[in-house]
Design a protein around this motif. Structure first.
Motif, PDB file in Angstrom:
ATOM      1  N   ILE A   1      -8.587   1.202  -3.399  1.00 16.40           N
ATOM      2  CA  ILE A   1      -9.289   2.078  -4.567  1.00 16.40           C
ATOM      3  C   ILE A   1      -8.432   3.370  -4.823  1.00 16.40           C
ATOM      4  CG2 ILE A   1     -11.388   3.745  -4.854  1.00 16.40           C
ATOM      5  CD1 ILE A   1     -12.795   1.602  -3.443  1.00 16.40           C
TER       6      ILE A   1
ATOM      7  N   TYR B   1       0.783  -1.142   0.234  1.00 15.88           N
ATOM      8  CA  TYR B   1      -0.019   0.174   0.229  1.00 15.88           C
ATOM      9  C   TYR B   1       0.965   1.137   0.058  1.00 15.88           C
ATOM     10  CZ  TYR B   1      -2.762   4.055   1.533  1.00 15.88           C
ATOM     11  OH  TYR B   1      -2.943   5.160   1.726  1.00 15.88           O
TER      12      TYR B   1
ATOM     13  N   LEU C   1     -17.390   8.213  -2.503  1.00 18.33           N
ATOM     14  CA  LEU C   1     -16.783   7.032  -1.790  1.00 18.33           C
ATOM     15  C   LEU C   1     -15.832   7.700  -0.656  1.00 18.33           C
ATOM     16  CD1 LEU C   1     -15.375   5.576  -5.237  1.00 18.33           C
ATOM     17  CD2 LEU C   1     -17.637   4.886  -3.969  1.00 18.33           C
ATOM     18  N   SER C   2     -16.258   7.325   0.657  1.00 20.00           N
ATOM     19  CA  SER C   2     -15.294   7.742   1.707  1.00 20.00           C
ATOM     20  C   SER C   2     -14.499   6.604   2.356  1.00 20.00           C
ATOM     21  CB  SER C   2     -16.419   8.150   2.719  1.00 20.00           C
ATOM     22  OG  SER C   2     -17.718   8.857   2.084  1.00 20.00           O
ATOM     23  N   PHE C   3     -13.296   7.170   2.695  1.00 19.37           N
ATOM     24  CA  PHE C   3     -12.360   6.455   3.113  1.00 19.37           C
ATOM     25  C   PHE C   3     -11.621   6.939   4.655  1.00 19.37           C
ATOM     26  CE2 PHE C   3     -12.125   4.018  -0.792  1.00 19.37           C
ATOM     27  CZ  PHE C   3     -12.494   4.751  -1.469  1.00 19.37           C
ATOM     28  N   PHE C   4     -11.731   5.844   5.426  1.00 16.94           N
ATOM     29  CA  PHE C   4     -10.852   6.171   6.709  1.00 16.94           C
ATOM     30  C   PHE C   4      -9.323   6.454   6.285  1.00 16.94           C
ATOM     31  CE2 PHE C   4      -9.746   6.276  11.101  1.00 16.94           C
ATOM     32  CZ  PHE C   4      -8.944   5.582  11.517  1.00 16.94           C
ATOM     33  N   VAL C   5      -8.634   7.328   6.812  1.00 17.63           N
ATOM     34  CA  VAL C   5      -7.334   7.353   6.403  1.00 17.63           C
ATOM     35  C   VAL C   5      -6.219   7.626   7.496  1.00 17.63           C
ATOM     36  CG1 VAL C   5      -7.523   8.360   4.176  1.00 17.63           C
ATOM     37  CG2 VAL C   5      -7.378  10.230   6.101  1.00 17.63           C
TER      38      VAL C   5
ATOM     39  N   PHE D   1      -6.263   2.656   1.241  1.00 15.88           N
ATOM     40  CA  PHE D   1      -5.942   1.299   1.442  1.00 15.88           C
ATOM     41  C   PHE D   1      -7.179   0.430   1.522  1.00 15.88           C
ATOM     42  CE2 PHE D   1      -7.207   1.455   5.829  1.00 15.88           C
ATOM     43  CZ  PHE D   1      -7.092   2.543   6.499  1.00 15.88           C
ATOM     44  N   THR D   2      -8.424   0.835   1.568  1.00 14.94           N
ATOM     45  CA  THR D   2      -9.359   0.030   1.673  1.00 14.94           C
ATOM     46  C   THR D   2      -9.461  -1.293   2.417  1.00 14.94           C
ATOM     47  OG1 THR D   2      -9.707   1.239  -0.676  1.00 14.94           O
ATOM     48  CG2 THR D   2     -11.691  -0.263   0.121  1.00 14.94           C
ATOM     49  N   ARG D   3      -9.418  -2.117   1.659  1.00 15.70           N
ATOM     50  CA  ARG D   3      -9.409  -3.716   2.293  1.00 15.70           C
ATOM     51  C   ARG D   3      -7.983  -4.333   2.082  1.00 15.70           C
ATOM     52  NH1 ARG D   3     -12.954  -8.034   0.817  1.00 15.70           N
ATOM     53  NH2 ARG D   3     -13.233  -7.155  -1.538  1.00 15.70           N
ATOM     54  N   PHE D   4      -6.934  -3.745   1.611  1.00 19.69           N
ATOM     55  CA  PHE D   4      -5.634  -3.927   1.297  1.00 19.69           C
ATOM     56  C   PHE D   4      -5.283  -4.896   0.290  1.00 19.69           C
ATOM     57  CE2 PHE D   4      -3.078  -1.789   4.345  1.00 19.69           C
ATOM     58  CZ  PHE D   4      -3.955  -1.465   5.531  1.00 19.69           C
ATOM     59  N   ASP D   5      -6.415  -6.037   0.178  1.00 16.00           N
ATOM     60  CA  ASP D   5      -6.241  -6.767  -1.042  1.00 16.00           C
ATOM     61  C   ASP D   5      -7.024  -6.118  -2.276  1.00 16.00           C
ATOM     62  OD1 ASP D   5      -8.830  -9.448  -0.270  1.00 16.00           O
ATOM     63  OD2 ASP D   5      -8.708  -7.187  -0.105  1.00 16.00           O
ATOM     64  N   ASN D   6      -7.911  -5.263  -1.689  1.00 17.32           N
ATOM     65  CA  ASN D   6      -8.659  -4.467  -2.727  1.00 17.32           C
ATOM     66  C   ASN D   6      -8.458  -3.017  -2.445  1.00 17.32           C
ATOM     67  OD1 ASN D   6     -10.716  -6.189  -4.799  1.00 17.32           O
ATOM     68  ND2 ASN D   6     -10.296  -7.248  -2.800  1.00 17.32           N
TER      69      ASN D   6
END
Lengths: 253, 253, 253, 253
Positions: free
Chosen positions: D60, D37, D182-186, D53-58
């Motif tokens: 965005i 990542y 699309l919202s992402f915790f960072v 990073f989302t789910r790390f294996d996926n």
């Protein structure tokens, strides 16, 4: 008396991997090599050892304190995180060069470095806990006197680099020939040598030799302990004493 | 005709930092140096340049394609992620050594490498876009003939290392003296040299010199292009041609 | 009976640092946070512990096996390689949440997370060697049944993500409320919970609750051992048994 | 009007790889995921994009500015340095969620995420240079009001974490439903949302909704620009204005 445990780390089948199916981007190879070295530095360093980058595809480590299980875990950790695997040969001897010779033999007996069938070898007998002493590892930390004043702030960087390289090459050959010691450039103007027991006078002779042969002026701090981490830190402190007191050779004891 | 843009990268005030307030753990310094180098390799490599680790506290890069803004962003990225900062001096010239000399002058004029007040210098004029050509960068990728067969699978690793070092040291001095070229060991048995225009015969002479002086047998692939990335990849392919056809010197064109 | 040693890791003064003197580039902050987490994962993992990234500026670790000296060395290693420092609070209790409460109190007593004068705190009593047992750490490894078939290969990735998040949020609240357990999303469709002793029936109830509340189907493998590393690996193997035998809850013993 | 280019990054065949031949050590998987990542963050960030990073294996990414060649080089760089490879699907639309849907379709059409025959897919049409404008990317940077005072310095860290998670989960669902964002915790108490054009009143409604639903108080800074890097930095500065002036919603223009 020293009793150095040396581990030779070899990336399996690396030469062919870097050009298969096509030559790989140099910047990625440099990144891979450097980060693998950094990770090994941490994995071994967290167990009181030292790793020297040497040729990057072959690295030399002082591993007093790491048993077979620790070596195996490090191999596994590399396999889980890198596109390459590593083989380890382990040797133990009063003489660092002899210990390295044993380590090298273990890998060579198992097969060529470019034999794709030879991977993740782990051979050799670590020094048993019961046989370890406070004198096992002796490290000498050399640096060039006033490198910044004489070179870095005056010459073209490559010419400074050539001077440092000449000093290193002279020292490495002398220490190998005269004392069976293994010397490694570690950045800046620093060289760390893995040594057997050597007297202050003999260290002074080594510095003298380098001064006469290539005109590079060295000073050195020496530390001896149970592990590379402790011997190395003691050597750094001894080197600071050289700096403060203007001496050329200082021991930690 | 080549027109090499060279950037000298210097970690600010590094010597003092490594021993303040006390000498820092060697394994951490090695990790820091290697990872900083790896990151710079990516940051510069992503813009088509090459970085060579050199002495780690001083690194030399070929930066054709990176303008002042790109250099500034790289500096900022290092400041955001490392406990140290870096200064850049940029030079441009047909001769790589002269370009490096300019780059070094920029930093030396700004102050000593160990002057705590001198940080994040960024000086020098990158090659303007309008002046760039497909001949600007010429890289030569040398490697040792059959290093694995002759050395790695036969000798103690340190003695293999001594051979490779001797070969490198001879080559680096010869190429500097005869051609103003800058040569860098990049791991394994590989050396990459940043060169001005040199003929096939002159490359053959360089290999011959090293063979006679220290008994190390080299072959070389040469690439010339607009950027280090393209010149370097062309050189790698030319080297593969040497391997396939048993020749000693191959050009990409 | 479990006896979980929990360490709360907090980056000192991070909020202010990220915006001083100006807001720093987000991509560099993300790189810094992720690499610091990766390094702590290795540093703690090499001593048999686990670290969970949690909020990145605050991370929770299970550190059975790490004494005060080990914590101190990890702090030093971070200081040597990052532009930030970390504080550690340590707690030990049968209940993971209570252990974390103790750890948090240690840091809060020392001062605010944004108090620039509070740095590198190290407080709390690790579990003494003599008091450690094979039952100290219990980890439950949950994953979503057929996540790839049901979600990843069918829905827009963000909607898959929303489903996984809902499942995680429900599970985390339930496990905290019902069992004082601490649950962490670890990537993919996996959650690892640090638990006290919980029966198979209670684990089944937890999965049932999540199914009813948000329609997400979980299975779980549970491992108990002296360290997080061993408990976690046992839990992974138990989860594989769920996969092979189509069961919802499996224990390692 | 926004025109968001979204790239879905998926590690090929990751689930099976993590348990073949045996389950791999969790700490190594965490290290691998985090560093991959971090590297993607730099590779994409150096071209003005953002990765979450989302789910790390996926994962965005917002990739306005990266063409097909840039995506291809990033894939190559990962292949050269990691034991896994990545596939990319690219979509472009005013609505971030629709763009992501297109990106996801490209990967799903090529085969399952766990199909070992499906590797290094690269599909989708990047936004052509001629069609790009200064309004393409709109990012909203949310953070929790006085998180340190209210939570970090008062509650057990996990309970602080639960609060932040609840706030994030509510916001992510609301923004997806109401605005296709699309919202992402960072990390910390920060969430970055990738949005279409949204008015100040609508942002205020979103914050109000989260306050009423879960009692978490948010403020937000919004930036719009040609690239994620510029929009994100503008959003950070707008958020600083909220902090200074005590407002809840600030735009960069």
């Amino acid at each position: 008396m020293t009793n150095t445990q040396v581990t030779l780390v070899q990336i399996d089948n690396y030469g062919p991997w870097t050009v298969t199916p096509e030559p790989r981007r140099e910047v990625d190879l440099q990144t891979l090599q450097s980060r693998l070295y950094a990770d090994l530095s941490q994995l071994v360093g967290n167990r009181e050892g030292y790793v020297f980058f040497t040729r990057f595809d072959n690295m030399i480590a002082v591993t007093n304190g790491l048993d077979t299980a620790a070596h195996s875990l490090i191999q596994e950790s590399v396999r889980n995180r890198y596109p390459v695997t590593v083989s380890f040969g382990i040797g133990v001897h009063e003489s660092p060069a002899v210990a390295l010779g044993q380590a090298t033999d273990h890998l060579q007996d198992a097969g060529s470095a470019q034999d794709s069938g030879r991977t993740e070898i782990l051979r050799g007998e670590p020094l048993p806990e019961s046989a370890r002493t406070e004198e096992d590892v002796s490290l000498a930390h050399f640096d060039v006197n006033d490198a910044t004043g004489k070179y870095t702030d005056q010459l073209n960087e490559f010419d400074t680099f050539i001077h440092i390289e000449q000093g290193y090459a002279e020292l490495m050959r002398y220490m190998r020939r005269a004392h069976d010691a293994l010397s490694f450039f570690v950045g800046g103007d620093n060289v760390i040598a893995v040594c057997p027991d050597i007297t202050a006078e003999e260290y002074a002779d080594a510095c003298e030799h380098v001064r006469e042969a290539v005109g590079v002026d060295l000073k050195v701090g020496v530390g001896t302990a149970r592990t590379a981490q402790d011997a190395g830190m003691a050597a750094k402190h001894a080197l600071e004493r050289c700096r403060r007191e203007g001496t050329a050779v200082e021991f930690d004891r």
